[in-house]
Design a protein around this motif. Structure first.
Motif, PDB file in Angstrom:
ATOM      1  N   ALA A  15       9.156  55.926 -33.914  1.00  0.00           N
ATOM      2  CA  ALA A  15       8.300  55.029 -34.696  1.00  0.00           C
ATOM      3  C   ALA A  15       6.840  55.425 -34.563  1.00  0.00           C
ATOM      4  CB  ALA A  15       8.496  53.590 -34.245  1.00  0.00           C
ATOM      5  N   LEU A  16       6.466  55.855 -33.388  1.00  0.00           N
ATOM      6  CA  LEU A  16       5.086  56.270 -33.117  1.00  0.00           C
ATOM      7  C   LEU A  16       4.718  57.503 -33.939  1.00  0.00           C
ATOM      8  CD1 LEU A  16       2.785  55.274 -31.366  1.00  0.00           C
ATOM      9  CD2 LEU A  16       3.551  56.803 -29.563  1.00  0.00           C
ATOM     10  N   SER A  17       5.699  58.336 -34.217  1.00  0.00           N
ATOM     11  CA  SER A  17       5.435  59.541 -35.013  1.00  0.00           C
ATOM     12  C   SER A  17       5.487  59.266 -36.517  1.00  0.00           C
ATOM     13  CB  SER A  17       6.415  60.649 -34.627  1.00  0.00           C
ATOM     14  OG  SER A  17       7.726  60.292 -35.017  1.00  0.00           O
ATOM     15  N   GLY A  18       5.711  57.984 -36.899  1.00  0.00           N
ATOM     16  CA  GLY A  18       5.653  57.617 -38.311  1.00  0.00           C
ATOM     17  C   GLY A  18       6.989  57.386 -38.985  1.00  0.00           C
ATOM     18  N   ALA A  43       5.824  37.489 -29.595  1.00  0.00           N
ATOM     19  CA  ALA A  43       5.887  38.746 -28.842  1.00  0.00           C
ATOM     20  C   ALA A  43       6.040  39.937 -29.788  1.00  0.00           C
ATOM     21  CB  ALA A  43       7.038  38.706 -27.838  1.00  0.00           C
ATOM     22  N   LEU A  44       6.917  39.814 -30.764  1.00  0.00           N
ATOM     23  CA  LEU A  44       7.134  40.908 -31.711  1.00  0.00           C
ATOM     24  C   LEU A  44       5.886  41.200 -32.538  1.00  0.00           C
ATOM     25  CD1 LEU A  44      10.762  40.093 -32.891  1.00  0.00           C
ATOM     26  CD2 LEU A  44      10.051  42.019 -31.464  1.00  0.00           C
ATOM     27  N   MET A  45       5.174  40.159 -32.933  1.00  0.00           N
ATOM     28  CA  MET A  45       3.940  40.374 -33.695  1.00  0.00           C
ATOM     29  C   MET A  45       2.929  41.146 -32.858  1.00  0.00           C
ATOM     30  SD  MET A  45       3.611  36.766 -35.870  1.00  0.00           S
ATOM     31  CE  MET A  45       2.045  36.464 -35.184  1.00  0.00           C
ATOM     32  N   THR A  46       2.792  40.790 -31.601  1.00  0.00           N
ATOM     33  CA  THR A  46       1.865  41.499 -30.714  1.00  0.00           C
ATOM     34  C   THR A  46       2.300  42.954 -30.547  1.00  0.00           C
ATOM     35  OG1 THR A  46       1.314  39.468 -29.547  1.00  0.00           O
ATOM     36  CG2 THR A  46       0.874  41.540 -28.397  1.00  0.00           C
ATOM     37  N   ILE A  47       3.574  43.161 -30.334  1.00  0.00           N
ATOM     38  CA  ILE A  47       4.089  44.516 -30.125  1.00  0.00           C
ATOM     39  C   ILE A  47       3.865  45.379 -31.366  1.00  0.00           C
ATOM     40  CG2 ILE A  47       6.215  45.862 -29.827  1.00  0.00           C
ATOM     41  CD1 ILE A  47       7.112  43.520 -27.919  1.00  0.00           C
ATOM     42  N   ILE A  48       4.195  44.858 -32.539  1.00  0.00           N
ATOM     43  CA  ILE A  48       4.043  45.633 -33.772  1.00  0.00           C
ATOM     44  C   ILE A  48       2.576  45.955 -34.031  1.00  0.00           C
ATOM     45  CG2 ILE A  48       4.343  45.558 -36.292  1.00  0.00           C
ATOM     46  CD1 ILE A  48       6.931  46.099 -34.652  1.00  0.00           C
ATOM     47  N   LYS A  49       1.687  45.018 -33.721  1.00  0.00           N
ATOM     48  CA  LYS A  49       0.251  45.252 -33.931  1.00  0.00           C
ATOM     49  C   LYS A  49      -0.315  46.263 -32.941  1.00  0.00           C
ATOM     50  CE  LYS A  49      -0.984  40.625 -35.511  1.00  0.00           C
ATOM     51  NZ  LYS A  49      -1.705  39.421 -35.130  1.00  0.00           N
ATOM     52  N   GLU A  50       0.182  46.244 -31.718  1.00  0.00           N
ATOM     53  CA  GLU A  50      -0.462  46.990 -30.641  1.00  0.00           C
ATOM     54  C   GLU A  50       0.261  48.245 -30.171  1.00  0.00           C
ATOM     55  OE1 GLU A  50      -3.459  46.094 -29.493  1.00  0.00           O
ATOM     56  OE2 GLU A  50      -3.473  44.384 -30.872  1.00  0.00           O
ATOM     57  N   ASN A  99       1.016  51.106 -31.240  1.00  0.00           N
ATOM     58  CA  ASN A  99       0.458  52.437 -31.480  1.00  0.00           C
ATOM     59  C   ASN A  99      -1.019  52.533 -31.093  1.00  0.00           C
ATOM     60  OD1 ASN A  99      -0.431  50.805 -33.511  1.00  0.00           O
ATOM     61  ND2 ASN A  99       0.107  52.186 -35.182  1.00  0.00           N
ATOM     62  N   LYS A 100      -1.587  51.442 -30.573  1.00  0.00           N
ATOM     63  CA  LYS A 100      -2.992  51.438 -30.157  1.00  0.00           C
ATOM     64  C   LYS A 100      -3.154  51.456 -28.641  1.00  0.00           C
ATOM     65  CE  LYS A 100      -4.148  48.487 -34.082  1.00  0.00           C
ATOM     66  NZ  LYS A 100      -4.576  47.134 -34.455  1.00  0.00           N
ATOM     67  N   VAL A 101      -2.155  50.977 -27.951  1.00  0.00           N
ATOM     68  CA  VAL A 101      -2.237  50.796 -26.502  1.00  0.00           C
ATOM     69  C   VAL A 101      -1.695  52.027 -25.779  1.00  0.00           C
ATOM     70  CG1 VAL A 101      -1.284  49.424 -24.598  1.00  0.00           C
ATOM     71  CG2 VAL A 101      -2.048  48.295 -26.670  1.00  0.00           C
ATOM     72  N   GLU A 102      -2.374  52.376 -24.716  1.00  0.00           N
ATOM     73  CA  GLU A 102      -1.855  53.449 -23.855  1.00  0.00           C
ATOM     74  C   GLU A 102      -0.847  52.828 -22.907  1.00  0.00           C
ATOM     75  OE1 GLU A 102      -3.297  56.392 -20.282  1.00  0.00           O
ATOM     76  OE2 GLU A 102      -4.796  55.691 -21.722  1.00  0.00           O
ATOM     77  N   ILE A 103       0.404  53.190 -23.084  1.00  0.00           N
ATOM     78  CA  ILE A 103       1.471  52.604 -22.274  1.00  0.00           C
ATOM     79  C   ILE A 103       1.710  53.509 -21.071  1.00  0.00           C
ATOM     80  CG2 ILE A 103       3.886  51.905 -22.268  1.00  0.00           C
ATOM     81  CD1 ILE A 103       3.566  51.318 -25.276  1.00  0.00           C
ATOM     82  N   ARG A 104       1.471  52.954 -19.901  1.00  0.00           N
ATOM     83  CA  ARG A 104       1.581  53.753 -18.665  1.00  0.00           C
ATOM     84  C   ARG A 104       2.984  53.726 -18.078  1.00  0.00           C
ATOM     85  NH1 ARG A 104      -4.184  53.879 -16.173  1.00  0.00           N
ATOM     86  NH2 ARG A 104      -5.342  53.190 -17.974  1.00  0.00           N
ATOM     87  N   THR A 105       3.759  52.729 -18.471  1.00  0.00           N
ATOM     88  CA  THR A 105       5.162  52.671 -18.048  1.00  0.00           C
ATOM     89  C   THR A 105       6.002  53.037 -19.264  1.00  0.00           C
ATOM     90  OG1 THR A 105       5.319  50.336 -18.653  1.00  0.00           O
ATOM     91  CG2 THR A 105       4.656  50.827 -16.387  1.00  0.00           C
ATOM     92  N   SER A 106       7.247  52.659 -19.277  1.00  0.00           N
ATOM     93  CA  SER A 106       8.063  52.889 -20.470  1.00  0.00           C
ATOM     94  C   SER A 106       7.718  51.841 -21.528  1.00  0.00           C
ATOM     95  CB  SER A 106       9.545  52.815 -20.122  1.00  0.00           C
ATOM     96  OG  SER A 106       9.916  51.483 -19.832  1.00  0.00           O
TER      97      SER A 106
END
Length: 181
Positions: free
Chosen positions: A11-14, A51-58, A60-67
């Motif tokens: 998803a991150l790759s489009g 939760a899903l709205m936050t996840i979908i919005k964020e 691809n913007k957030v640096e995820i340090r865990t999985s």
């Protein structure tokens, strides 16, 4: 078995199909997870959707340090904690406000006829749109305690307060002249 982290990378790759699958997978898993914590299906849906709205919005913007999976469940957990805090604040306010409202409803000497008519109209609308909330108000008005109402309706005390808060909000909106739904 669908792997959330792999869907996330796609998803991150489009990849739109991967994004839809990610959303559907998280949605199903989150609902199952929250149903173990919250007995009210409406509350489960509210928490999951936030939760899903936050996840979908964020995502691809957030640096995820865990999985991604761990991060998404942390988002869900934060929404759940916010829900509990909000419910706690409302439960403290609920007793005083509801007592005043019901006292005014039942005291025929102090309430004016216009307000009484408006309250009855709003309660009729409430019965049409929120039967559980109307039933709670009715039982409370009849003098049942919170524990007795919860037992009669087979709900937890936290669900009682949540339903009562929503019902009170609907009544207030209706009494102020807005739509009651």
């Amino acid at each position: 078995m669908i792997k959330i982290n792999e869907l996330y990378k796609s998803a991150l790759s489009g990849d739109k199909d991967a994004l839809n699958s990610l959303y559907e997978t998280l949605s199903a898993r989150f609902r199952l997870f929250m149903r173990h914590k919250v007995n009210n299906e409406d509350d489960v849906e509210d928490i999951v959707q936030e939760a899903l709205m936050t996840i979908i919005k964020e995502f691809n913007k957030v640096e995820i340090r865990t999985s991604f999976s761990a991060w998404s469940y942390k988002v869900l957990d934060n929404k759940f904690l916010g829900f509990l805090q909000k419910k706690g604040r409302h439960a403290a306010k609920e007793n005083n406000i509801t007592d005043q409202f019901l006292a005014n409803l039942s005291d025929k000497r102090t309430i004016d006829h216009e307000l009484r008519r408006k309250i009855i109209d709003c309660m009729q609308k409430l019965v049409e749109n929120n039967l559980r909330g109307a039933r709670i108000i009715n039982l409370y008005h009849q003098g049942f305690t919170t524990d007795e109402i919860c037992e009669r309706m087979n709900i937890s005390t936290s669900n009682y307060y949540s339903i009562l808060f929503r019902t009170r909000s609907q009544l207030e909106k209706c009494l102020k002249g807005g739509n009651q739904k």
